[in-house]
Scaffold this motif. Structure first.
Motif, short mmCIF file in Angstrom:
data_model
loop_
_atom_site.label_atom_id
_atom_site.label_comp_id
_atom_site.label_asym_id
_atom_site.label_seq_id
_atom_site.Cartn_x
_atom_site.Cartn_y
_atom_site.Cartn_z
N MET A 242 0.77 -1.28 0.13
CA MET A 242 -0.10 -0.10 0.04
C MET A 242 0.92 1.26 -0.25
SD MET A 242 -2.95 1.28 2.68
CE MET A 242 -1.79 1.56 4.27
N ASP A 243 1.78 1.17 0.97
CA ASP A 243 2.50 2.57 1.01
C ASP A 243 3.70 2.39 -0.13
OD1 ASP A 243 1.55 3.34 3.42
OD2 ASP A 243 2.82 2.19 4.59
N GLU A 244 4.19 1.30 -0.75
CA GLU A 244 4.92 1.47 -1.92
C GLU A 244 4.25 2.15 -3.15
OE1 GLU A 244 7.44 -2.53 -0.42
OE2 GLU A 244 5.90 -2.47 -2.13
N ILE A 245 2.95 1.68 -3.33
CA ILE A 245 2.10 2.29 -4.47
C ILE A 245 1.83 3.79 -4.16
CG2 ILE A 245 0.07 1.96 -5.51
CD1 ILE A 245 0.08 -0.84 -5.19
N ALA A 246 1.39 4.02 -2.93
CA ALA A 246 1.22 5.29 -2.60
C ALA A 246 2.27 6.55 -2.66
CB ALA A 246 0.34 5.53 -1.23
N ALA A 247 3.45 5.93 -2.32
CA ALA A 247 4.45 6.90 -2.41
C ALA A 247 4.81 7.25 -3.72
CB ALA A 247 5.76 6.12 -1.90
N LYS A 248 4.46 6.82 -4.80
CA LYS A 248 4.48 7.04 -6.38
C LYS A 248 3.39 7.68 -6.81
CE LYS A 248 8.93 4.71 -7.16
NZ LYS A 248 9.49 3.78 -8.13
N MET A 249 2.32 7.35 -6.18
CA MET A 249 0.94 7.71 -6.98
C MET A 249 0.71 9.21 -6.73
SD MET A 249 -2.46 5.20 -7.19
CE MET A 249 -3.28 5.34 -8.69
N PRO A 250 0.74 10.08 -7.36
CA PRO A 250 0.74 11.54 -7.18
C PRO A 250 -0.55 11.89 -6.23
CG PRO A 250 1.13 11.40 -9.26
CD PRO A 250 0.78 9.90 -8.86
N ASN A 251 -1.77 11.40 -6.47
CA ASN A 251 -2.96 12.15 -6.01
C ASN A 251 -3.64 10.95 -5.11
OD1 ASN A 251 -4.79 14.17 -5.51
ND2 ASN A 251 -5.62 14.23 -7.32
N SER A 252 -3.09 10.27 -4.31
CA SER A 252 -3.37 9.06 -3.76
C SER A 252 -3.46 9.39 -2.16
CB SER A 252 -2.75 7.86 -3.95
OG SER A 252 -1.46 8.03 -3.36
N SER A 253 -4.49 8.85 -1.57
CA SER A 253 -4.60 8.64 -0.01
C SER A 253 -4.73 7.41 0.58
CB SER A 253 -5.82 9.38 0.42
OG SER A 253 -6.76 8.93 -0.18
N THR A 254 -4.42 6.83 1.57
CA THR A 254 -4.42 5.49 1.90
C THR A 254 -5.18 5.39 3.36
OG1 THR A 254 -2.55 5.86 3.53
CG2 THR A 254 -2.22 5.25 1.15
N TYR A 255 -5.83 4.09 3.38
CA TYR A 255 -6.61 3.86 4.55
C TYR A 255 -6.09 2.60 5.18
CZ TYR A 255 -10.47 2.77 7.77
OH TYR A 255 -11.34 2.34 8.73
N THR A 256 -5.78 2.22 6.37
CA THR A 256 -5.44 1.01 6.90
C THR A 256 -6.78 0.45 7.75
OG1 THR A 256 -3.17 1.46 7.37
CG2 THR A 256 -4.02 0.05 8.69
N SER A 257 -7.11 -0.47 7.05
CA SER A 257 -8.26 -1.36 7.68
C SER A 257 -8.12 -2.11 8.71
CB SER A 257 -9.13 -2.00 6.70
OG SER A 257 -10.24 -2.57 6.99
N GLN A 258 -8.59 -2.00 9.80
CA GLN A 258 -8.38 -3.15 11.00
C GLN A 258 -9.15 -4.28 10.76
OE1 GLN A 258 -6.01 -2.24 13.05
NE2 GLN A 258 -5.90 -0.33 11.82
N THR A 259 -10.00 -4.60 9.64
CA THR A 259 -10.92 -5.60 9.29
C THR A 259 -10.73 -6.20 7.86
OG1 THR A 259 -12.77 -4.40 8.98
CG2 THR A 259 -12.66 -5.04 11.15
N GLY A 260 -10.98 -7.20 8.08
CA GLY A 260 -11.41 -7.66 6.18
C GLY A 260 -10.13 -8.60 5.65
N GLY A 261 -8.93 -8.74 6.38
CA GLY A 261 -8.09 -9.29 5.89
C GLY A 261 -7.54 -9.02 4.57
N HIS A 262 -7.45 -10.00 3.68
CA HIS A 262 -7.10 -9.78 2.20
C HIS A 262 -8.33 -9.27 1.30
CE1 HIS A 262 -5.27 -9.50 -1.87
NE2 HIS A 262 -5.95 -10.44 -1.96
N SER A 263 -9.42 -9.98 1.67
CA SER A 263 -10.78 -9.80 1.05
C SER A 263 -11.32 -8.29 1.11
CB SER A 263 -12.02 -10.68 1.32
OG SER A 263 -11.48 -12.22 1.31
N LEU A 264 -11.41 -7.53 2.34
CA LEU A 264 -11.68 -6.34 2.46
C LEU A 264 -13.19 -5.90 2.13
CD1 LEU A 264 -8.43 -4.54 1.42
CD2 LEU A 264 -9.12 -4.48 3.59
N TYR A 265 -13.79 -7.00 2.61
CA TYR A 265 -15.49 -6.55 2.21
C TYR A 265 -16.20 -6.69 3.60
CZ TYR A 265 -15.32 -11.75 1.51
OH TYR A 265 -15.38 -13.16 1.42
N THR A 266 -15.69 -5.69 4.61
CA THR A 266 -16.50 -5.48 5.83
C THR A 266 -16.91 -4.20 5.68
OG1 THR A 266 -14.32 -4.46 6.80
CG2 THR A 266 -14.61 -7.16 6.82
#
Length: 280
Positions: A242-266
């Protein structure tokens, strides 16, 4: 016994690749790529059919057959949903239902060799071409993608940018193909000579070496406002991606989810995605 067999089968593949490589480097590499590219799961299960039948479906011709597209009509902005490896459009049920309540116009894809789409083999490059076809056809203002679907989306948008896309959401995206390929090597135990031949095959087939396929490098070209979501407990894709991609993506923001594992459908992830879509 079953678990023992499940662990042994990949090792047998690796032994087979190593043996074939002694006689033909090209054949061993081709077999290794084929095995890597065949999804074992992802076709539509019985319990998924009822929900998917609520959409208007369309088949679109592509390379080795037809791929399936689903359309839940709405009067709002068009949203394109791109699922990941060994999945299908049903995985978006958790997000489609709240999007419908907000009257979004929703398009979802079954990737090649997944769901109701034709084909036996899947690669991120092949998927990126399908995604480009759908974007050109439906002109979505929003694209939401998961896992290798996110990686394929980044790759296609870096090569074929669309100025009508206003927002991009990337869930659990891998960054480096090399990480995925090294995992494949570890699971099957094929040797570095096979890996080298596989690398040469990708160069000859797709025009890049394994280590050159890096989502963060492609993301440098993307100016679309983007939300990148990942979970630290993801056991499939490293959280660092996530941080590797965001570091180079000019107009991006990140969110660390505490749930969902890889699926991320919580519910937590759904809420964050909807909040991002609602921003001006």
């Amino acid at each position: 016994m079953k678990k023992t067999l499940q662990k042994a089968i990949p090792k047998l593949y690796g032994f087979y690749f190593n043996t074939i490589h002694l006689f033909s480097k090209e054949k061993a590499a081709s077999l290794a790529l084929k095995v890597f590219s065949i999804p074992r799961r992802g076709k539509i299960a019985e319990h998924q059919k009822e929900f998917l039948s609520t959409a208007r479906t369309q088949k679109i011709a592509f390379e080795d057959g037809l791929f399936q597209l689903y359309h839940w009509k709405g009067n709002g902005p068009t949203v394109l949903l791109n699922h990941g490896w060994e999945s299908n459009a049903y995985r978006w049920k958790y997000l489609i239902e709240p999007l419908q309540k907000l009257d979004y116009n929703i398009i979802a894809i079954d990737a090649p060799a997944h769901g109701a789409s034709d084909g036996e083999l899947f690669t991120a490059v092949k998927y990126s071409k399908v995604i480009t076809t759908v974007i050109d056809l439906y002109e979505p203002k929003i694209v939401i993608a998961h896992s290798v679907g996110a990686m394929a989306t980044i790759y296609q948008e870096s090569n074929h940018p669309h100025n009508f896309i206003e927002k991009l959401v990337l869930l659990g995206s891998p960054n480096k193909l090399e990480v995925i390929m090294r995992d494949y090597q570890n699971i099957t135990s094929f040797n570095n000579s096979v890996y080298g031949s596989l690398n040469n095959l990708l160069k000859n087939t797709f025009g890049f070496l394994i280590e050159d396929f890096v989502a963060a490098d492609f993301a440098e070209k993307i100016q679309i406002p983007s939300l990148i979501v990942h979970n630290p407990q993801d056991v499939i894709v490293p959280y660092a991606a996530m941080d590797e991609i965001a570091a180079k993506m000019p107009n991006s923001s990140t969110y660390t989810s505490q749930t969902g594992g890889h699926s991320l459908y919580t519910p937590e992830v759904i809420e964050e995605v909807l909040k991002f879509l609602a921003r001006p």
